[in-house]
Design an enzyme around this catalytic site. Structure first.
Site, short mmCIF file in Angstrom:
data_model
loop_
_atom_site.label_atom_id
_atom_site.label_comp_id
_atom_site.label_asym_id
_atom_site.label_seq_id
_atom_site.Cartn_x
_atom_site.Cartn_y
_atom_site.Cartn_z
CB CYS A 5 60.81 79.52 32.11
SG CYS A 5 60.32 81.15 31.70
CG LEU A 6 60.09 76.72 25.62
CD1 LEU A 6 61.63 77.26 25.73
CD2 LEU A 6 60.17 75.05 25.29
#
Ligand SMILES: [Zn+2]
Ligand SMILES: [Zn+2]
Lengths: 148, 522
Positions: free
Chosen positions: A86-87
């Site tokens: 999750c970036l």
């Protein structure tokens, strides 16, 4: 279809002048597919570990972001069981001016500063929020077990 | 391993203008030997000098009170012994010494010893033959005049031979002495009496015990030493100054020559076509020089910009890289016209000059350091402060120590920008020359093809600064000046870019028509 100049140049630099703690090597038979290794940052629960990732440049790259996934099991609130990360810059914050190098540096930074408020692995995030010390110990244990 | 030998071997490999101004290491070594003799003739061997120069006030006071039991007599029949014996005697009469430099307008260092003497102790020690032995040992003088007084003009370091019985060490010291320029410091430390007294050795006995006298000895051989050293340093700075201005002149000259050769063939560069450039010139020279400069920059011959070894390279490494550079250019079999070859050789020469300059500076500094160390070790005299040397030797100034770097910079600022570098005209998205160049309202530049792709995908934000400038861009955002500049300076890259873009557009259109590349059957 021949490889775009942009990818050739990026690969050259990744191989000749690698960023500290990061290696990315393209597959011989698919120059858009990279084997990546990131060393766990000093002072983080991931210190001492070497984490394997895969990175793929889609046909649309750099209009679309590269696809990156952890192959090594890791206990981190922003990385799920399948290794998905999750970036924001890998999603809505992607810009075609960013590069493979900048993406991998951001992943490395994510290991240093987990963000439990924007979780992908909700159970790990919950653990990190309620008992950070305990969660970090699990991260350390996983690093020792899977990344060493 | 003799340093002197390797030093002269290195100098021999440098151009004559450097050789001629280098420090004469061997000559200086000989002068140190003379200085050691000069000091020895005064009984001032390194050990004695060392202890005198480091005498504290306390010791000074105590030595005045000590009984003159030891060394009060000496054996004139054993001359080999005389010098050392004299030395120990001397350290009893001489209470304290200071090594100092006076510098006059001609910027020479005049080294001298200022010595405070306890006259009564002197009387006790030098009563008979020992002083005779001392003086007879001393070197012959340029000026054999019998009685030169302190306030007369005494040639620096002139030592007068006096063979009569009244000859004494103190007398000999006086012959070395030069009177202080008036008004600087009193010659006497404690008593205000006229220094003239010193010129009469007979009067010494009348001086009260508590008084100490001050004597200033000019060291002739030492003055020669520092004259030699500073002359060499001054000559070096002159050589460097000349080298610098010659370098800058040929650099500017060369940049004009290369500009003319590498000038783009396109007419855009010449607003009014002259008959001379009606004929389109090939772009070969431009690309030849671009390749030369690119290779030159990549090799980073003198200074590294890499993380692991940032900064100056060693001269050995620079030499190796410079050799590699010349070799690579040769190996590529580049078709250099006669004019271009001459210019390239001049470019190489400028680099060799920087290399030689660095070698010379390193060798010269090392020689100066070593010879000063030897000077101190052999004589016991401390080295002058670097500030004292800088005052007379401009070569030690920052300007000169950073000269090689300045010249490397000048090369990067004057020569290399003649040929614009592709990196500065690249589109950040496709990593090709940004042709046709479109400048967004935020100031960022992309090629028209990448910008169209962004617009088609509805991306509103500038990829660099995220300002919402992408969708407003239209034909008016094309930078026409830059477009012509790119055609001039990057004709091959522009051609290639047009080619690649054309194919991409074609493919896109096929796909839009529902025909992928894979299933086109002709
Ligand atoms: Zn582009
Ligand atoms: Zn912008």
């Amino acid at each position: 279809m021949s490889l775009p100049k942009r990818i050739i140049k990026e690969t050259e630099r990744l191989v000749n002048d690698p960023a500290p703690g990061i290696s990315a090597v393209p597959h011989d038979d698919n120059l858009r597919y990279f084997d990546v290794a990131i060393t766990g940052p000093e002072g983080s629960p991931f210190e001492g570990g070497i984490f394997k990732l895969e990175l793929f440049l889609p046909e649309e790259y750099p209009m679309s972001p590269p696809k990156v996934r952890f192959l090594t099991k890791i206990y981190h609130p922003n990385i799920d069981k399948l290794g998905r990360i999750c970036l924001d810059i890998l999603k809505e914050k992607w810009s075609p001016a960013l590069q493979i190098r900048t993406v991998l540096l951001s992943v490395q930074a994510l290991l240093s500063s987990p963000n439990p408020d924007d979780p992908l692995a909700t159970d790990v995030a919950k653990h990190y929020k309620e008992d950070e010390k305990g969660a970090q110990n699990v991260s350390r244990e996983w690093t020792r077990q899977y990344a060493s | 391993m003799h340093y002197g030998k390797s030093y002269s071997a290195l100098l021999a490999s440098l151009p004559p203008e450097f050789q001629d101004s280098a420090i004469e290491y061997r000559q200086l070594k000989k002068t140190i030997k003379k200085l050691v003799d000069e000091l020895g003739s005064l009984g001032l061997n390194p050990d004695v000098l060392n202890s005198l120069l480091h005498t504290e006030v306390e010791t000074h006071a105590r030595s005045l009170q000590e009984p003159a039991a030891s060394g009060s007599t000496s054996d004139p029949t054993s001359p080999s012994n005389t010098s050392t014996q004299l030395s120990s005697e001397l350290s009893q009469v001489v209470s304290k010494a200071v090594y100092e430099f006076s510098s006059d307008e001609s910027n020479t260092l005049s080294p001298r010893l200022r010595i405070w003497i306890s006259p009564s102790r002197f009387e006790e020690v030098y009563t008979s033959g020992s002083s005779e032995a001392f003086v007879s040992e001393s070197q012959s003088s340029d000026n054999p005049s019998d009685d030169i007084g302190l306030n007369e003009e005494v040639p620096q370091g002139a030592l007068t031979k006096r063979r009569n019985s009244s000859t004494s060490l103190l007398w000999a010291l006086q012959q070395h002495a030069v009177e202080e320029p008036s008004g600087i410091e009193p010659v006497f430390e404690e008593q205000g009496e006229a220094g003239l007294d010193l010129s009469e050795p007979e009067q010494l006995s009348s001086v009260p015990e508590s008084d100490s006298r001050e004597i200033v000895i000019s060291l002739k051989a030492d003055a020669n030493f520092f004259a030699l050293l500073t002359n060499a340093l001054v000559a070096s700075s002159n050589a460097l100054r000349t080298t610098e201005s010659q370098f800058m002149d040929s650099l500017k000259d060369l940049s004009v020559t290369i500009s003319q050769h590498a000038k783009p063939p396109s007419s855009h560069h010449h607003p009014i076509p002259s008959p001379k450039n009606i004929f389109r010139k090939a772009d070969g020279d431009l690309y030849t020089w671009r390749e030369i400069f690119t290779m030159y920059m990549e090799l980073e011959i003198f200074e590294s910009s890499a993380e692991r070894d940032r900064g100056d390279r060693s001269t050995e490494e620079s030499e190796k890289r410079l050799g590699k550079f010349a070799q690579q250019i040769g190996a590529r079999g580049m078709k250099l016209s006669k004019d271009n070859r001459t210019a390239f050789e001049r470019f190489l020469e400028l680099n060799v000059l920087i290399l030689n300059l660095r070698k010379f500076q390193i060798a010269n500094n090392e020689a100066a350091r070593k010879i000063l160390k030897k000077h101190t070790k052999r004589t016991g005299l401390p080295s002058p402060s670097s500030a004292a040397l800088v005052a007379v030797a401009p070569v030690l100034n920052v300007h000169f120590t950073s000269l090689p770097h300045t010249l490397v910079q000048a090369m990067a600022e004057i020569l290399l920008p003649i040929i614009p570098h592709l990196d500065d005209y690249e589109c950040l998205i496709c990593a090709s020359v940004a042709f046709k160049p479109v400048r967004l309202a935020c100031g960022h530049l992309f090629c028209v093809r990448c910008l169209v792709k962004l617009q088609k995908r509805g991306k509103a934000n500038c990829p660099v600064c995220r300002a919402e400038t992408v969708l407003q861009a239209d034909r008016t955002n094309v930078d026409d000046m830059l477009l012509r500049y790119m055609v001039d300076w990057f004709p091959r890259e522009v051609k290639e870019k047009k080619n690649v873009d054309g194919k991409e557009v074609e493919k896109e259109q096929m796909e839009e028509l529902g025909m992928s590349n894979d299933c086109t059957i002709m």
